[in-house]
Scaffold this motif. Structure first.
Motif, PDB file in Angstrom:
ATOM      1  N   GLY B  59     -69.839  -4.954  27.410  1.00 13.52           N
ATOM      2  CA  GLY B  59     -70.240  -3.551  27.562  1.00 13.52           C
ATOM      3  C   GLY B  59     -69.094  -2.560  27.468  1.00 13.52           C
ATOM      4  N   ASN B  60     -67.847  -3.040  27.215  1.00 13.00           N
ATOM      5  CA  ASN B  60     -66.735  -2.107  27.007  1.00 13.00           C
ATOM      6  C   ASN B  60     -67.011  -1.285  25.765  1.00 13.00           C
ATOM      7  N   VAL B  61     -66.872   0.048  25.884  1.00 12.96           N
ATOM      8  CA  VAL B  61     -67.010   0.933  24.718  1.00 12.96           C
ATOM      9  C   VAL B  61     -65.611   1.335  24.280  1.00 12.96           C
ATOM     10  N   PHE B  62     -65.325   1.143  22.992  1.00 13.82           N
ATOM     11  CA  PHE B  62     -63.964   1.329  22.494  1.00 13.82           C
ATOM     12  C   PHE B  62     -63.979   2.286  21.312  1.00 13.82           C
ATOM     13  N   GLY B  63     -63.052   3.261  21.314  1.00 10.27           N
ATOM     14  CA  GLY B  63     -62.902   4.188  20.182  1.00 10.27           C
ATOM     15  C   GLY B  63     -61.496   4.017  19.616  1.00 10.27           C
ATOM     16  N   ARG B  64     -61.415   3.502  18.385  1.00  7.50           N
ATOM     17  CA  ARG B  64     -60.101   3.176  17.810  1.00  7.50           C
ATOM     18  C   ARG B  64     -59.616   4.323  16.930  1.00  7.50           C
ATOM     19  N   HIS B  65     -58.351   4.713  17.170  1.00 11.26           N
ATOM     20  CA  HIS B  65     -57.714   5.763  16.393  1.00 11.26           C
ATOM     21  C   HIS B  65     -57.327   5.207  15.020  1.00 11.26           C
ATOM     22  N   ALA B  66     -57.649   5.975  13.959  1.00 12.50           N
ATOM     23  CA  ALA B  66     -57.464   5.444  12.601  1.00 12.50           C
ATOM     24  C   ALA B  66     -56.025   5.582  12.099  1.00 12.50           C
ATOM     25  N   GLY B  67     -55.242   6.499  12.685  1.00 16.07           N
ATOM     26  CA  GLY B  67     -53.929   6.828  12.117  1.00 16.07           C
ATOM     27  C   GLY B  67     -52.798   5.922  12.582  1.00 16.07           C
ATOM     28  N   GLU B  68     -51.598   6.396  12.294  1.00 15.30           N
ATOM     29  CA  GLU B  68     -50.373   5.660  12.584  1.00 15.30           C
ATOM     30  C   GLU B  68     -50.043   5.652  14.078  1.00 15.30           C
ATOM     31  N   GLY B  69     -49.282   4.653  14.516  1.00 12.16           N
ATOM     32  CA  GLY B  69     -48.816   4.586  15.887  1.00 12.16           C
ATOM     33  C   GLY B  69     -47.444   5.202  16.007  1.00 12.16           C
ATOM     34  N   PRO B  70     -46.714   5.009  17.092  1.00 10.37           N
ATOM     35  CA  PRO B  70     -47.163   4.217  18.244  1.00 10.37           C
ATOM     36  C   PRO B  70     -48.365   4.854  18.951  1.00 10.37           C
ATOM     37  N   HIS B  71     -49.279   3.975  19.425  1.00  9.49           N
ATOM     38  CA  HIS B  71     -50.503   4.456  20.060  1.00  9.49           C
ATOM     39  C   HIS B  71     -50.430   4.404  21.582  1.00  9.49           C
ATOM     40  N   LEU B  72     -51.299   5.195  22.177  1.00 10.69           N
ATOM     41  CA  LEU B  72     -51.578   5.035  23.609  1.00 10.69           C
ATOM     42  C   LEU B  72     -53.014   4.527  23.750  1.00 10.69           C
ATOM     43  N   LEU B  73     -53.271   3.828  24.848  1.00 11.64           N
ATOM     44  CA  LEU B  73     -54.638   3.517  25.251  1.00 11.64           C
ATOM     45  C   LEU B  73     -54.950   4.413  26.451  1.00 11.64           C
ATOM     46  N   ALA B  74     -56.164   4.962  26.504  1.00  8.54           N
ATOM     47  CA  ALA B  74     -56.542   5.794  27.654  1.00  8.54           C
ATOM     48  C   ALA B  74     -58.021   5.587  27.948  1.00  8.54           C
ATOM     49  N   LEU B 318     -47.932  -1.583  40.260  1.00  9.20           N
ATOM     50  CA  LEU B 318     -47.064  -0.404  40.327  1.00  9.20           C
ATOM     51  C   LEU B 318     -47.128   0.319  38.992  1.00  9.20           C
ATOM     52  N   CYS B 319     -47.103   1.649  39.029  1.00  7.88           N
ATOM     53  CA  CYS B 319     -47.115   2.399  37.776  1.00  7.88           C
ATOM     54  C   CYS B 319     -45.738   2.347  37.120  1.00  7.88           C
ATOM     55  N   ASP B 320     -45.725   2.577  35.798  1.00  5.16           N
ATOM     56  CA  ASP B 320     -44.511   2.436  34.990  1.00  5.16           C
ATOM     57  C   ASP B 320     -43.592   3.656  35.183  1.00  5.16           C
ATOM     58  N   PRO B 321     -42.304   3.437  35.413  1.00  2.00           N
ATOM     59  CA  PRO B 321     -41.377   4.563  35.639  1.00  2.00           C
ATOM     60  C   PRO B 321     -41.343   5.565  34.487  1.00  2.00           C
ATOM     61  N   GLY B 322     -41.416   5.070  33.255  1.00  3.14           N
ATOM     62  CA  GLY B 322     -41.367   5.963  32.087  1.00  3.14           C
ATOM     63  C   GLY B 322     -42.591   6.883  32.024  1.00  3.14           C
ATOM     64  N   ALA B 394     -48.831  12.715  28.120  1.00  3.42           N
ATOM     65  CA  ALA B 394     -49.000  11.717  27.058  1.00  3.42           C
ATOM     66  C   ALA B 394     -48.129  12.079  25.855  1.00  3.42           C
ATOM     67  N   ARG B 395     -48.126  13.367  25.522  1.00  2.00           N
ATOM     68  CA  ARG B 395     -47.297  13.817  24.387  1.00  2.00           C
ATOM     69  C   ARG B 395     -45.815  13.520  24.639  1.00  2.00           C
ATOM     70  N   ARG B 396     -45.358  13.862  25.852  1.00  3.88           N
ATOM     71  CA  ARG B 396     -43.949  13.639  26.192  1.00  3.88           C
ATOM     72  C   ARG B 396     -43.603  12.155  26.169  1.00  3.88           C
ATOM     73  N   TYR B 397     -44.490  11.343  26.696  1.00  3.91           N
ATOM     74  CA  TYR B 397     -44.215   9.906  26.759  1.00  3.91           C
ATOM     75  C   TYR B 397     -44.144   9.316  25.355  1.00  3.91           C
ATOM     76  N   LEU B 398     -45.079   9.756  24.480  1.00  8.07           N
ATOM     77  CA  LEU B 398     -45.090   9.247  23.102  1.00  8.07           C
ATOM     78  C   LEU B 398     -43.817   9.659  22.352  1.00  8.07           C
ATOM     79  N   SER B 399     -43.395  10.897  22.598  1.00  7.58           N
ATOM     80  CA  SER B 399     -42.235  11.398  21.849  1.00  7.58           C
ATOM     81  C   SER B 399     -40.934  10.950  22.483  1.00  7.58           C
ATOM     82  N   GLY B 400     -41.017  10.368  23.683  1.00  5.39           N
ATOM     83  CA  GLY B 400     -39.786   9.933  24.356  1.00  5.39           C
ATOM     84  C   GLY B 400     -39.051  11.071  25.023  1.00  5.39           C
ATOM     85  N   SER B 401     -39.638  12.304  24.982  1.00  4.10           N
ATOM     86  CA  SER B 401     -38.961  13.466  25.581  1.00  4.10           C
ATOM     87  C   SER B 401     -39.462  13.668  27.009  1.00  4.10           C
ATOM     88  N   ASN B 402     -39.000  12.806  27.899  1.00  6.66           N
ATOM     89  CA  ASN B 402     -39.495  12.893  29.267  1.00  6.66           C
ATOM     90  C   ASN B 402     -38.901  14.098  29.996  1.00  6.66           C
TER      91      ASN B 402
END
Lengths: 402, 402
Positions: B59-74, B318-322, B394-402
């Motif tokens: 019953g998991n509903v999944f929506g897959r992003h069609a474009g390039e990564g790196p991806h996040l899951l949410a 534990l949540c991830d420090p990054g 999410a944007r900051r984490y993806l771009s590495g600009s924390n």
């Protein structure tokens, strides 16, 4: 000595057992199709026995003796607790029928809802003595599913029928035979108990109100857990009641309903059914005072409020000395040394009838003391002995030869 | 700074709220018609957002992003507790959808049965990381009505579908937004909580066996009252657990079911749902040891036997420090001084995803701390602020600009 066809008596009991069979017991909640089928069965049996059969507006089934008096009234109830035993109530009704069959001038009655499926309790035997108002009937609901009593009566085809009343002048007394629902007779190796009095049940509801919350997000300091307040209050009752109770008092928590009742939700409300029983009014009043103190103390300490709701308070009833003498004489003649006097720990219709007539009750043993459970049972030998003692006792009481 | 259409985000939440409406909340038990309707609604929304939508064999509903990564899951979950709130789970799913709508490379997932309607718990997020065996699925039943999981999946049209698995190489991390389900943010006047870790729930069942009997016929000395043993054991837990718990441990009795649950019957069995939660394994183990000691002591003293059944034991995460750095930066930029770090007292799907990916969670306030109840709510302003902080984090984490 009166002649009883105990084979036919047992056969009638087993015939009734086949209506609403559940495992080795029966399931005949008040006004259910099974219950109504058993009432129609009883009316046919009454007619066969020469009684004039009728049913009234609360479901009481009555079989009127056509001959001369003085008469006795005898009976019990025919509906059962849910998924319960085959003898509780049914025994006293079928035994009453066989008093009439044996030629005694006996009217037979099956009182509706002795088991209290509907709020108020004992509505059949209270109605027949004039202690059930139309207003109470308007309010009463099924304790399990909330169905209004009026709707249940309508669906059972009873709405609009007149409610019958006992004419005390017609009767010399009332006789009810019942299973003991305990282990005293069995433990002592006896066959018959002559009941000296019937406890009153004082039934309460504890309505505890807290705050429904998530079981993880709410810290222990913040939460208002209705279930925890219920546990603490019930533990306090368990500790305190032995200090105020009598030797044979009982108290019971039959239900603890936490809402919504899920693993990860702090209960927002708790609904507790609590009762105590005794034959002494003074003792009952002392137990009520203790309960009120404990609820007051809980409300002082706890973050959840407990409301103490009186559901019903019956009056304890003592059995009539004349009927007891007749039954003792019959027991000693038929089962010498195998009987005793004893109080009834359970409530019975007889306690209401005692307000208008001299009453008596006769107990037979319950195997393992089990009752209000489908495994409830009594040996054929004890059932037959009880029937013979009841009939002989009734004969002696009617003739005045105690 | 990323651009979010918060009006459309709120509009989608309110659209979902209309599926299974109960008062101001919703009733969407797992695999119910309402739940399945919400899953189909989500798949349509995913397609509108340009994601490739699918549903799997749990019953998991999944929506897959069609474009390039790196991806996040949410994501989060979409079913609800019975008659519960409109935001628990739904918020994280709709927020994930709006991350994708805003153009971020995000796959969206609604994990099945986070709320644990079925035995085992977290079956959706455990299935997607490979921690749910076919054998466990064969055994699992609905906790409320006993329906086997396999039957529920068949009736929902899910039987035979493949179960999807996360490819950890595809993702840089997992983001889950959720309501706090407590009062910490509200009490402190804050809008956002950056979650540092997620408690584990250790869920138990106490099965107490006594003897069902009539509440009047059975003396206090004779009775084996399963409900009374439950009350005494739960009172002992209430007294003892403060000695072994941590500062933010919680423990909860969610259900006490006495059988048969009638006023005049001594309960033959009691079935209790008991759980505790903490972020520390050592603390969880100390609480388990205390529970086992108390059950052992009860079995030594009482006339009713208590069986302690382990229902499930999760691992704290534990949540991830990054991810936390990215969310803190976003929170300080958008809601300066209006956010804090905090643990999650509730279990969440993120604790399972944490076993294969870096995870983070963002909390928004719950009005009055109310959750798992239809009155659950959060202000539109806080919902919109949470959505903006999540997207910017999410944007900051993806771009590495924390």
């Amino acid at each position: 000595m009166i002649n009883i066809d105990t084979d036919r008596f047992l056969q009638d009991l087993h015939e009734l057992r086949r209506i609403g069979t559940f495992r080795t017991g029966v399931h005949r909640p008040t006004y259910s199709p099974q219950d109504m089928e058993s009432r129609r069965w009883l009316m046919r049996k009454m007619q066969e026995a020469g009684l004039e059969a009728s049913i009234d507006g609360i479901g009481n089934v009555f079989g009127r003796h056509a001959g001369e008096g003085p008469h006795l009234l005898a009976g019990s109830h025919i509906e059962t607790q849910n998924e319960a035993g085959w003898l509780d109530g049914a025994l006293g009704v079928v035994a009453a029928l066989h008093l009439a069959r044996a030629g005694l001038p006996v009217d037979v009655c099956a009182f509706a809802d002795e088991e209290g499926h509907f709020e108020g309790g004992f509505i059949g035997s209270r109605s027949i003595i004039g202690d059930l108002s139309e207003e109470e009937m308007d309010r009463s609901r099924n304790r399990y599913d909330g169905t209004p009593l009026r709707d249940a009566l309508r669906d059972a085809g009873l709405a609009g029928l007149p409610r019958m009343r006992i004419d005390p002048a017609r009767y010399k007394g009332f006789f009810e035979m019942h299973i003991e629902q305990g282990t005293q007779l069995e433990s002592a190796g006896l066959q018959v108990g002559v009941v000296t009095g019937i406890v009153a049940i004082w039934q309460w509801q504890l309505r505890i109100t807290g705050q429904q919350d998530h079981a993880g997000g709410t810290t222990m300091a913040e939460r208002r857990d209705a279930g925890l307040t219920a546990v603490r209050l019930l533990a306090a009752i368990d500790a305190e009641f032995p200090r105020v109770c009598g030797e044979r008092s009982t108290w019971t928590t039959g239900r603890i309903a936490l809402d919504p009742g899920a693993a990860s939700i702090i209960p927002g409300t708790a609904d507790v059914l609590f009762q105590f029983r005794d034959v002494s009014m003074a003792r009952l009043e002392a137990m009520e005072a203790a309960l009120r103190r404990l609820v007051q103390e809980s409300n002082r300490r706890e973050r959840c409020h407990t409301e103490l709701v009186e559901v019903h308070k019956a009056t304890p009833a003592l059995c009539d000395p004349g009927t007891m003498r007749a039954l003792r004489g019959a027991a000693e003649a038929l089962a010498p040394g195998k009987w005793q006097d004893m109080p009834s720990g359970a409530g019975h219709d007889a306690q209401n009838i005692a307000r208008v007539l001299p009453v008596s009750m006769l107990f037979v043993p319950s195997i393992g003391g089990i009752s209000h459970h489908w495994a409830e049972n009594t040996s054929d030998e004890d059932l037959a002995m009880g029937m013979r003692v009841l009939a002989e006792g009734a004969r002696r009481y009617l003739s005045g030869s105690n």
